[in-house]
Design a protein around this motif. Structure first.
Motif: not given
Length: 164
Positions: A74-80, A84-87, A103-114
């Motif tokens: 899990x990448x934390x916020x930066x200037x750009x 980020x979720x990397x797998x 998909x589950x990780x992206x849904x949680x991190x970016x608050x989009x539907x799974x």
């Protein structure tokens, strides 16, 4: 330190008032440490996805572990980017379990539907191949997805631009 030296020569009521002010300042400055938003996201991933473990944090990256993934971070916020979720999958063709994990990780991190994030992950991995090459960059639901494939593994990075 300046306040302490100013309180020492005082006598009586002034000294007691100064001591009370120092005690109040010490209590307000010694508040408990608060984890940042990225650590909260990592703990949220751990609690909501079965099998996810939280590892070390280094250079704005929190390393995670899961049985379906070769590497996960899990990448934390930066200037750009915001997050980020990397797998990385252990095989050239990612399993359905790995795609569901990302998909589950992206849904949680970016608050989009799974279902939306799962559709984007499947679309990205579906485009990797003979016609389009082994490195695909696509956008889906305001998320930047980059899928790549080597001879031994496949990986995906999902991020959102800081301007969004």
């Amino acid at each position: 330190m300046i306040v302490v030296s100013a309180c020492l020569p005082m006598r009586g009521v002034y000294r007691a008032t100064c001591a009370a002010a120092l005690a109040l300042a010490a209590l307000t400055l010694a508040s408990p440490a608060r984890a940042d938003r990225c650590d909260d996201l990592a703990l949220q991933l751990k609690s909501q996805i079965d099998g996810v473990g939280v590892g070390k944090t280094a250079a704005n990256v929190i390393y995670l572990s899961h049985p379906a993934a070769k590497s996960l971070r899990l990448g934390c916020p930066s200037r750009t980017v915001k997050n980020e979720v990397f797998g990385s999958a252990p095989s050239r063709k990612p399993s359905a379990e790995f795609q569901d994990l990302i998909a589950s990780a992206a849904a949680i991190v970016f608050t989009v539907p799974k279902p939306d994030s799962l559709r984007g992950v499947k679309r990205c991995f579906g485009r990797v191949g003979l016609l389009r090459g082994n490195d695909i960059t696509t956008r889906f639901r305001r998320l930047d997805m980059r899928c790549s494939r080597t001879k031994t593994d496949a990986s995906i990075a999902i991020s959102r631009d800081n301007a969004e």
